[in-house]
Design an enzyme around this catalytic site. Structure first.
Site, PDB file in Angstrom:
ATOM      1  N   ARG A 162     -32.828  86.856  21.327  1.00 36.30           N
ATOM      2  CA  ARG A 162     -32.757  85.609  20.576  1.00 36.30           C
ATOM      3  C   ARG A 162     -33.741  85.729  19.418  1.00 36.30           C
ATOM      4  NH1 ARG A 162     -33.054  84.157  26.098  1.00 36.30           N
ATOM      5  NH2 ARG A 162     -31.198  83.059  26.861  1.00 36.30           N
ATOM      6  N   LYS A 185     -35.818  82.018  27.878  1.00 35.75           N
ATOM      7  CA  LYS A 185     -35.739  80.595  28.185  1.00 35.75           C
ATOM      8  C   LYS A 185     -36.243  80.312  29.592  1.00 35.75           C
ATOM      9  CE  LYS A 185     -31.980  79.077  25.174  1.00 35.75           C
ATOM     10  NZ  LYS A 185     -30.638  78.441  25.148  1.00 35.75           N
ATOM     11  N   HIS A 255     -27.894  84.296  15.456  1.00 32.04           N
ATOM     12  CA  HIS A 255     -27.482  84.235  16.867  1.00 32.04           C
ATOM     13  C   HIS A 255     -26.177  84.993  17.090  1.00 32.04           C
ATOM     14  CE1 HIS A 255     -27.921  82.703  20.900  1.00 32.04           C
ATOM     15  NE2 HIS A 255     -26.656  82.302  20.905  1.00 32.04           N
ATOM     16  N   ARG A 258     -26.744  88.527  18.339  1.00 37.85           N
ATOM     17  CA  ARG A 258     -26.945  88.636  19.788  1.00 37.85           C
ATOM     18  C   ARG A 258     -25.597  88.570  20.505  1.00 37.85           C
ATOM     19  NH1 ARG A 258     -30.096  87.092  24.504  1.00 37.85           N
ATOM     20  NH2 ARG A 258     -29.207  85.296  25.572  1.00 37.85           N
ATOM     21  N   HIS A 281     -29.424  85.714  31.129  1.00 42.90           N
ATOM     22  CA  HIS A 281     -28.686  84.551  31.615  1.00 42.90           C
ATOM     23  C   HIS A 281     -28.941  84.363  33.105  1.00 42.90           C
ATOM     24  CE1 HIS A 281     -25.505  84.873  28.174  1.00 42.90           C
ATOM     25  NE2 HIS A 281     -26.587  84.210  27.808  1.00 42.90           N
ATOM     26  N   TYR A 290     -20.147  83.316  27.243  1.00 40.64           N
ATOM     27  CA  TYR A 290     -20.865  83.744  26.038  1.00 40.64           C
ATOM     28  C   TYR A 290     -20.169  84.917  25.370  1.00 40.64           C
ATOM     29  CZ  TYR A 290     -24.983  84.695  23.156  1.00 40.64           C
ATOM     30  OH  TYR A 290     -25.847  84.865  22.113  1.00 40.64           O
TER      31      TYR A 290
END
Length: 309
Positions: A162, A185, A255, A258, A281, A290
């Site tokens: 990211r 994240k 983004h 990615r 993830h 995704y």
């Protein structure tokens, strides 16, 4: 809103947020979003019933209350996607509170989330991704800035980072290792292999950068023109100029690089669970959505994985 809530309910909100921070590693931005979502729900419920809201009244929330809340939310012009996120936050808080207080949260947890079409950045072709890296460098006004921008976008495409993760690297990574330990994240860590091309791009930037980088573990690796931390908006602008020069669509964002990393890796035969780990993830279903691969390809990967098991 605070005057409409009992002290016990305010304490419960604070306890839930502390729980998310301590055990789930939620970021400050995530916590603010959760707090805003749940506070909006509690304020609506208090106004809806015309009385101060306490834990007991909240525990008695009905399916009718939930339908009214969702109708109110959509009526304010909130998108289906945002309404679904708000409802998810509310359910998380109610589930946690129900476990503590011993009430049945079924009425809230059974509320149906609004349907929405998941929007994902479209992947660039492999040729376009490579062209973006070169064009970003060509359009910079100084050699070191050209090397910096090329290094950042190479990390996005070559390592699937990211933009926030790439810009969180410090001087400790000035000599880029063959693997990076990335905190993504929710504070989750993952190990990401580094391609030689990414190592070379970062080395070129470090060599040209006018600011001291090596041996500066507390300082950002990527710097702005005045030496401060590089703002990700500058990379977005570089990408915007590059896609204009190359005739690429507006979806060609940082983004999207990615996203391209994951899509190209899967198309080349990469294992879906390995890609899940590389992207950081928590759920395999997130990776499936995704990468936006077709059902036949997913089934092929799934069947291969189970034949090996």
């Amino acid at each position: 809103m605070g005057l409409m809530l009992s002290a016990a309910l305010r304490d419960a909100m604070a306890g839930w947020l502390s729980h998310l921070k301590a055990l789930d590693g939620a970021s400050a931005n995530t916590l603010r979003a959760y707090e805003a979502d749940v506070s909006g729900f509690l304020a609506f419920l208090a106004a809806h019933h015309g009385e101060s809201l306490g834990v007991a009244r909240l525990a008695a929330a009905s399916q009718t209350d939930m339908r009214a809340f969702l109708a109110h939310t959509r009526g304010r012009g909130v998108s289906a996607r945002s309404a679904a996120r708000i409802l998810s936050s509310v359910k998380g808080f109610i589930r946690w509170l129900a476990e503590r207080e011993g009430f049945d949260p079924t009425a809230v947890l059974s509320a149906r989330s609004p349907r929405y079409q998941r929007k994902l950045p479209r992947p660039l072709s492999e040729d376009a991704a490579r062209a973006v890296i070169g064009t970003v460098a060509d359009m910079a006004r100084e050699d070191w800035i050209a090397a910096r921008d090329a290094a950042v976008v190479t990390l996005l495409y070559g390592c699937g980072l990211r933009i926030s993760e790439a810009l969180s690297l410090t001087g400790a990574e000035a000599s880029l290792p063959t693997v990076l330990r990335i905190r993504g994240k929710g504070g989750k860590e993952r190990i990401v292999p580094v391609l030689p091309a990414a190592q070379a791009a970062v080395a070129d930037y470090v060599r040209l950068c006018p600011f001291p980088l090596a041996g500066e573990p507390a300082s950002p690796l990527f710097r702005g023109a005045r030496g401060g931390a590089l703002n990700q908006r500058l990379i977005a602008r570089s990408m915007e100029r590059a896609r204009g020069a190359l005739g690429l669509p507006a979806s060609a964002t940082p983004h999207a690089l990615r996203h391209s990393f994951a899509t190209h890796l899967l198309a080349a035969g990469g294992d879906l669970r390995a890609i899940q780990e590389l992207l950081g993830h928590a759920s395999l279903s997130t990776t499936q959505a995704y990468t936006a691969v077709d059902t036949a390809r997913l089934m092929e990967v799934y069947e291969k994985a189970h034949r090996r098991a």
